[in-house]
Motif scaffolding. Structure first.
Motif, short mmCIF file in Angstrom:
data_model
loop_
_atom_site.label_atom_id
_atom_site.label_comp_id
_atom_site.label_asym_id
_atom_site.label_seq_id
_atom_site.Cartn_x
_atom_site.Cartn_y
_atom_site.Cartn_z
N TRP A 110 0.83 -1.21 0.00
CA TRP A 110 0.00 0.00 0.00
C TRP A 110 0.86 1.25 0.00
CZ3 TRP A 110 -4.04 3.08 -0.40
CH2 TRP A 110 -4.11 4.24 0.37
N LEU A 111 1.85 1.30 0.85
CA LEU A 111 2.71 2.48 0.95
C LEU A 111 3.50 2.71 -0.33
CD1 LEU A 111 4.00 2.00 4.61
CD2 LEU A 111 2.41 3.76 3.78
N ALA A 112 3.93 1.62 -0.98
CA ALA A 112 4.67 1.77 -2.23
C ALA A 112 3.79 2.35 -3.33
CB ALA A 112 5.22 0.41 -2.66
N ALA A 113 2.53 1.92 -3.39
CA ALA A 113 1.61 2.45 -4.41
C ALA A 113 1.17 3.87 -4.07
CB ALA A 113 0.39 1.53 -4.52
N ARG A 114 1.10 4.20 -2.81
CA ARG A 114 0.64 5.52 -2.37
C ARG A 114 1.68 6.61 -2.60
NH1 ARG A 114 2.00 8.54 1.64
NH2 ARG A 114 0.55 10.01 2.64
N GLN A 151 -7.55 -3.87 -0.60
CA GLN A 151 -8.76 -3.20 -1.06
C GLN A 151 -8.53 -1.70 -1.20
OE1 GLN A 151 -11.91 -4.54 -2.05
NE2 GLN A 151 -11.91 -2.43 -2.81
N ALA A 152 -7.80 -1.11 -0.25
CA ALA A 152 -7.52 0.32 -0.32
C ALA A 152 -6.68 0.65 -1.55
CB ALA A 152 -6.80 0.77 0.95
N GLY A 153 -5.74 -0.23 -1.91
CA GLY A 153 -4.92 0.01 -3.09
C GLY A 153 -5.74 -0.03 -4.37
N LEU A 154 -6.66 -0.97 -4.46
CA LEU A 154 -7.52 -1.04 -5.64
C LEU A 154 -8.41 0.20 -5.74
CD1 LEU A 154 -8.57 -4.81 -5.42
CD2 LEU A 154 -6.94 -3.78 -7.04
N LEU A 176 -7.37 10.60 -0.26
CA LEU A 176 -6.14 10.02 0.25
C LEU A 176 -5.88 10.44 1.70
CD1 LEU A 176 -3.79 8.19 -0.39
CD2 LEU A 176 -2.54 10.15 -1.32
N GLN A 177 -6.19 11.68 2.03
CA GLN A 177 -6.06 12.12 3.42
C GLN A 177 -7.01 11.34 4.33
OE1 GLN A 177 -6.77 16.32 2.58
NE2 GLN A 177 -4.67 16.82 3.23
N GLY A 178 -8.19 11.06 3.79
CA GLY A 178 -9.14 10.26 4.57
C GLY A 178 -8.65 8.85 4.81
N GLN A 179 -8.04 8.24 3.76
CA GLN A 179 -7.54 6.88 3.92
C GLN A 179 -6.33 6.84 4.85
OE1 GLN A 179 -9.39 4.42 2.59
NE2 GLN A 179 -8.13 3.06 3.85
#
Length: 757
Positions: A110-114, A151-154, A176-179
């Motif tokens: 997740w962090l890598a995609a974000r 799921q968050a990444g998708l 993104l701030q919300g996630q």
């Protein structure tokens, strides 16, 4: 009807962070033996195929499952064992053992995609996420599971492409701030480990402006519910998920009812853990409501069906364990076996043995009986009232419910639990008649020999061990061979046979070398702790002398034996024995070799006593190698046992059979005298202090006093209520300090003696 399946939810979905190794292994420790692992076989595939060898109760339960299946005529193939993904006491790729890595694929992916998207929006690209939290009782649990990050990444990829030109915009930035706020609730607030867990303060997504697009409003509502879920605001989270379920336009409507039910499960799990008895009413009510809601969703939702299975286990773990046992025993090995076995093992850990030992399902009753008194060593004193009560109860249940079925599989737990003279004639006959081809044959034969030794039938035990080793020894694992050799060492009728049984192959599971040790050879041999115990506890000095000269004495033992014998001789004032050992012990000690010559030249009596004291004070590694009645190693510098003892505490092992009654009596007398010796410094000081006051020439006296003072600092006089300052060793420490400073003020040893203790 086939048993409903669960994707190892019992082990990983919510709170099953770790199956306690004490429960899984049957012991409360995690020490290892170099010669026979207490926890697992060296080759799981051979073991599962039926080469079980001697099966200890302390093996992790997964291996009892494999042994049971083999004994039932259903051995697992090498491929099937591989499909179980056994990792220590864990099974399956989705077990808690595999699912708890905070640096695993969940947050890291997740962090890598974000990161690149965050950089485009001027948000911090780097952040840390701790996926674990702590329940009210201090138990850790996995708060944010890998699926949440997946799921968050998708969703992130889909929402980033909604803006014009497919580039992140201000609305996506709010998303993104919300996630980020949602995942900030994964971690427990920082607090001292010995302080209560602080009350959670939820970190919510930032408020949305009135003109926010519909997709963002729907996602925002879902994010707020998820944030409350992770922050343990379960009532609020449930209400929000239920509201989402009533909104047909929300993309989360179909998932929301399932998540609303999960809030009930998470609340019940965290606030009222499975092990608590009786179960809290609130927990049962919450789980019952969750089960009702999940059943309503089960027809169209695979996650709901899986979670319903988890709730069944929460509501009635014994019933779920029984269902799993029946399925594992009756259904063929398949894709779901590892998942079912993982859940089965977790439930076995959670349920008390009083439940599992009396189960109607043969597999559960058999495994629980094998572990009813789960201490590997047959002579162990670490049995306590609880273990003893469990052992007696298990024997009663075995005889009442299972032995009468005449199935040889039940002989293994029966004999494992039996003590001296507890087997009936019929039980002995049945055990002796077990076919040699049976997977549990070696286990039963081992315990027959053990019981024969305990009942002072050593010759019979020796004959049976020899027969078995001749017939099946070459096919035995190192661990099983070593276990039989341990019995053979006690049953041996001659010193030659005793020494022949002493060397052991090292078990490939636990080689036990130091970190920087050179790689060991596969066929390397050494002696185990039981050889130390047999030699030092049961052999009198006369027999130790015979042993020293014996051609079969392991070479690595020669120097150790000579040092221990010299320490014993000096402690007992046995000048003849000490003189015979001087040259051998002095040979590697060039700097103190003159002290050994001094002893040889000294006049018998007081002069030799001083010379012996000088050897001992200059050579602290010389000790008389004592073991107390529980066979714990006793160091001369301690009132009670200290340092390394046998991996398993032992009591009551008989003396090796080759020793006569007179030799055993002599050894006992010598042991009693040695155990009465005072602390090392308290033994040496009365000899060294008067001698030092005579101001002998040279540096030996101040050096001896310096070493005497230093040794009082290192001693461990446990087991005394006397304050340290008032102990005899403290008085000697001060006296030695005063003597060296008064009589030898110019000595370098005096200058080095700056304190007393």
């Amino acid at each position: 009807m086939r048993l409903s399946r669960t994707c190892s939810l019992l082990a990983s979905a919510l709170l099953w962070i770790s199956a306690a190794p004490a429960s899984a292994s049957g012991g409360d420790f995690y020490q290892t033996s170099r010669f026979a692992s207490e926890f697992q076989p060296a080759n799981a595939a051979l073991f599962a195929a039926g080469n079980v060898g001697v099966l200890p109760g302390s093996y992790w339960r997964v291996y009892h499952y494999l042994a049971y299946q083999a004994a039932r005529g259903r051995p697992l193939s090498k491929q099937q064992v591989a499909a179980l993904h056994i990792d220590s006491w864990h099974v399956g790729t989705t077990s808690a053992w595999n699912g708890l890595d905070p640096d695993g694929d969940g947050p890291s992916s997740w962090l890598a995609a974000r990161a690149p998207l965050a950089a485009q929006l001027a948000l911090p690209a780097e952040m840390q996420i701790d996926v674990t939290a702590v329940a009210a009782r201090g138990d850790p649990y996995l708060n944010c599971h890998p699926d949440a990050f997946k799921q968050a990444g998708l969703t992130m990829a889909a929402r980033a492409g909604l803006a014009a030109g497919g580039k992140p915009d201000a609305w996506f930035k709010l998303w993104l701030q919300g996630q980020d706020a949602v995942f900030a609730n994964c971690e427990e607030p920082r607090h001292d480990w010995d302080k209560p867990v602080p009350k959670r303060i939820v970190k919510l997504p930032p408020p949305l402006p009135a003109d926010a697009p519909a997709w963002l409003r729907h996602d925002h509502a879902y994010q707020c519910a998820a944030a409350n879920f992770y922050a343990r605001n379960f009532d609020q989270a449930r209400s929000q998920f239920q509201q989402i379920a009533r909104e047909p336009a929300s993309p989360w409507q179909a998932l929301a009812p399932y998540l609303a039910a999960r809030t009930l499960i998470r609340k019940a799990t965290l606030q009222f853990p499975l092990g608590e008895q009786p179960a809290a009413r609130e927990r049962l009510d919450a789980l019952a409501q969750a089960k009702q809601e999940l059943d309503a969703l089960a027809q169209t939702s695979a996650p709901a069906r899986q979670m319903a299975t988890l709730v069944e286990a929460r509501l009635d773990p014994a019933a779920r364990l029984a269902a799993l046992a029946r399925a594992l025993e009756k259904e063929p090995f398949g894709p779901d076996t590892a998942r079912m076995l993982s859940d089965y093992l977790v439930l076995m850990d959670k349920l008390p043995r009083s439940v599992t030992m009396t189960a109607r399902e043969p597999m559960t009753a058999w495994i629980a009986s094998m572990q009813a008194d789960a201490v590997l060593d047959q002579w162990s004193s670490d049995r306590g009232e609880l273990l003893q009560a469990q052992r007696v109860a298990a024997l009663e249940t075995l005889r009442k419910s299972w032995i009468k079925q005449a199935d040889p599989i039940w002989l293994a737990p029966l004999l494992s639990l039996a003590r001296s003279n507890e087997l009936s004639a019929a039980e002995r006959k049945a055990a002796s008649a077990m076919p040699a081809s049976h997977p549990l044959y070696q286990t039963v034969q081992y315990h027959l020999a053990r019981l024969a030794l305990a009942e002072r039938q050593g010759e019979r035990a020796d004959h049976d061990i020899d027969r078995l080793l001749a017939a099946q020894g070459k096919q035995m694992s190192a661990a099983t061979s070593n276990r039989f050799l341990a019995l053979k060492m006690l049953s041996a009728g001659t010193l030659d046979a005793f020494l022949t049984a002493a060397p052991r192959r090292i078990d490939q599971v636990e080689r036990g070398e130091e970190i920087d040790a050179a790689p060991a050879k596969a066929d390397e041999q050494a002696t185990d702790d039981d050889f130390d115990v047999a030699v030092w506890r049961h052999l009198p000095m006369a027999e130790l002398k015979v042993l020293r000269a014996h051609r079969l004495l392991p070479p690595a033992w020669k120097a150790k034996l000579e040092e221990g014998m010299l320490a014993r001789a000096l402690g007992a004032g046995d000048e003849e024995t000490a003189l015979s050992l001087l040259d051998a012990v002095a040979k590697p000690r060039k700097s103190t070799a003159h002290l050994y010559q001094r002893y040889r030249k000294a006049a018998s009596g007081a002069e030799r006593k001083v010379a012996g004291a000088l050897i001992l004070v200059n050579t602290p590694e010389l000790h008389p190698a004592l073991f107390d009645k529980e066979e714990k190693k006793r160091y001369w510098g301690c009132k009670k046992e200290w340092g390394d003892g046998p991996v398993v505490v032992r009591q009551g092992a008989p003396a090796p059979r080759f020793l006569s009654a007179q030799q055993t009596l002599e050894a006992a007398k010598e042991q009693a005298a040695l155990l009465r010796l005072p602390l090392r410094t308290e033994f040496l000081a009365p000899t060294l202090l008067p001698w030092a006051r005579t101001k002998p020439a040279g540096e030996e006296a101040p050096k001896a006093l310096h070493l005497l003072v230093a040794s009082t600092r290192m001693e461990c006089p446990y087991g005394t209520e006397v304050p340290e300052a008032e102990q005899l060793r403290a008085r000697y420490s001060r006296e030695a300090y005063e003597v060296v400073h008064k009589y030898y003020p110019a000595s370098k040893w005096t200058k080095a003696t700056k304190y007393f203790y």
